[in-house]
Scaffold this motif. Structure first.
Motif, mmCIF file in Angstrom:
data_model
loop_
_atom_site.group_PDB
_atom_site.id
_atom_site.type_symbol
_atom_site.label_atom_id
_atom_site.label_comp_id
_atom_site.label_asym_id
_atom_site.label_seq_id
_atom_site.Cartn_x
_atom_site.Cartn_y
_atom_site.Cartn_z
ATOM 1 N N GLY A 43 -17.790 69.751 13.931
ATOM 2 C CA GLY A 43 -18.077 68.502 13.406
ATOM 3 C C GLY A 43 -19.342 68.536 12.692
ATOM 4 O O GLY A 43 -19.675 68.146 11.305
ATOM 5 N N ARG A 44 -20.283 69.278 13.216
ATOM 6 C CA ARG A 44 -21.508 69.358 12.595
ATOM 7 C C ARG A 44 -21.567 70.434 11.392
ATOM 8 O O ARG A 44 -22.321 70.277 10.329
ATOM 9 N N ILE A 45 -20.852 71.393 11.509
ATOM 10 C CA ILE A 45 -20.700 72.731 10.394
ATOM 11 C C ILE A 45 -19.934 71.840 9.324
ATOM 12 O O ILE A 45 -20.418 71.953 8.121
ATOM 13 N N TYR A 46 -18.869 70.835 9.503
ATOM 14 C CA TYR A 46 -18.206 70.090 8.322
ATOM 15 C C TYR A 46 -19.241 69.360 7.803
ATOM 16 O O TYR A 46 -19.102 69.262 6.552
ATOM 17 N N ARG A 47 -19.968 68.566 8.353
ATOM 18 C CA ARG A 47 -20.986 67.530 8.092
ATOM 19 C C ARG A 47 -22.068 68.231 7.212
ATOM 20 O O ARG A 47 -22.293 67.905 6.020
ATOM 21 N N LEU A 48 -22.574 69.490 7.756
ATOM 22 C CA LEU A 48 -23.548 70.163 7.111
ATOM 23 C C LEU A 48 -23.102 70.658 5.621
ATOM 24 O O LEU A 48 -23.776 70.707 4.712
ATOM 25 N N ALA A 49 -21.867 71.196 5.818
ATOM 26 C CA ALA A 49 -21.334 71.890 4.835
ATOM 27 C C ALA A 49 -21.195 70.906 3.571
ATOM 28 O O ALA A 49 -21.487 71.151 2.209
ATOM 29 N N MET A 105 -24.669 69.695 2.263
ATOM 30 C CA MET A 105 -25.341 70.786 1.574
ATOM 31 C C MET A 105 -24.491 71.074 0.020
ATOM 32 O O MET A 105 -25.101 71.413 -1.094
ATOM 33 N N ARG A 106 -23.328 71.011 0.018
ATOM 34 C CA ARG A 106 -22.444 71.082 -1.059
ATOM 35 C C ARG A 106 -22.754 70.066 -2.180
ATOM 36 O O ARG A 106 -23.100 70.379 -3.169
ATOM 37 N N GLY A 107 -23.039 68.772 -1.670
ATOM 38 C CA GLY A 107 -23.644 67.801 -2.649
ATOM 39 C C GLY A 107 -24.915 68.101 -3.269
ATOM 40 O O GLY A 107 -25.502 67.912 -4.396
ATOM 41 N N LYS A 116 -26.044 69.203 -7.112
ATOM 42 C CA LYS A 116 -27.019 68.467 -7.724
ATOM 43 C C LYS A 116 -28.090 69.386 -8.461
ATOM 44 O O LYS A 116 -28.364 69.193 -9.579
ATOM 45 N N ALA A 117 -28.265 70.651 -7.770
ATOM 46 C CA ALA A 117 -29.181 71.522 -8.342
ATOM 47 C C ALA A 117 -28.504 72.325 -9.451
ATOM 48 O O ALA A 117 -29.275 72.759 -10.453
ATOM 49 N N TYR A 118 -27.126 72.368 -9.468
ATOM 50 C CA TYR A 118 -26.534 73.128 -10.551
ATOM 51 C C TYR A 118 -26.288 72.272 -11.855
ATOM 52 O O TYR A 118 -26.130 72.766 -12.991
ATOM 53 N N ALA A 119 -26.262 70.991 -11.624
ATOM 54 C CA ALA A 119 -25.956 70.119 -12.790
ATOM 55 C C ALA A 119 -26.865 70.182 -13.970
ATOM 56 O O ALA A 119 -26.486 70.159 -15.132
ATOM 57 N N PRO A 120 -28.199 70.537 -13.879
ATOM 58 C CA PRO A 120 -29.078 70.607 -14.857
ATOM 59 C C PRO A 120 -28.679 71.990 -15.850
ATOM 60 O O PRO A 120 -29.006 71.918 -16.849
ATOM 61 N N TYR A 121 -28.015 72.536 -15.255
ATOM 62 C CA TYR A 121 -27.519 73.866 -15.922
ATOM 63 C C TYR A 121 -25.873 73.772 -16.402
ATOM 64 O O TYR A 121 -25.470 74.714 -17.129
#
Length: 172
Positions: free
Chosen positions: A38-44, A47-49, A53-58
């Motif tokens: 459950g924590r792995i899924y929520r963490l993934a 972090m995916r989000g 967002k970090a890739y969006a400016p590119y």
């Protein structure tokens, strides 16, 4: 200590609430696997989000980044077949075609006939694509490092990486 009881410096989280509820209605269940995954899924998902967002400016999302990064990691001449890309990224060839269309239109890669297979194609990262993915990978890693640094020591992060490697090796 019960595995659902937070340790020192920890706090009760949403996964604890879920496993506590299951414990109340089904005390016969061992919920440790639910707590871990459950924590792995929520963490993934979280972090995916952040990374997206970090890739969006590119001008790219995680899917586009994955294609460009796979080509970049392949080394010079940064060329793979669509089939090799699909296998590495675990997506269908149809899904890959859409990504390749968008990235080619943006000038980040090119497709050309495979000189060794007249029915095949080769996908090559453009210079602009290489520059962009090199910048984006730094931005994504900064998000990941910030998440690790905010919660774990270097030693804990290394231990977690080892434990996850061990778990992953037995589940795929």
């Amino acid at each position: 200590m019960d595995h659902n009881t937070p340790g020192p410096g920890s706090s009760h989280d949403a996964v604890d609430a879920i496993t506590d509820q299951w414990g109340a209605v089904r005390p016969d269940l061992e919920t440790l696997p639910m707590a871990v995954f459950g924590r792995i899924y929520r963490l993934a998902a979280a972090m995916r989000g952040r990374v997206d967002k970090a890739y969006a400016p590119y001008g790219m999302g995680l899917g586009e980044f994955d294609v460009l990064a796979t080509l970049r990691r392949s080394g010079e001449p940064y060329t793979l077949s669509p089939r090799e890309l699909s296998a590495t990224l675990m997506i269908t060839t149809g899904g890959m075609t859409g990504r390749l269309d968008r990235l080619e239109k943006a000038g980040l890669l090119s497709r050309s006939p495979d000189p060794n297979d007249r029915r095949g194609l080769r996908v090559t990262l453009s210079e602009r694509g290489r520059e962009l993915v090199d910048q984006a990978v730094g931005a994504g890693l900064a998000q990941q490092a910030a998440a690790l640094d905010s919660a774990l020591t270097q030693e804990e992060a290394e231990q977690l990486a080892q434990l996850l490697r061990k778990l992953l090796a037995t589940t795929v």
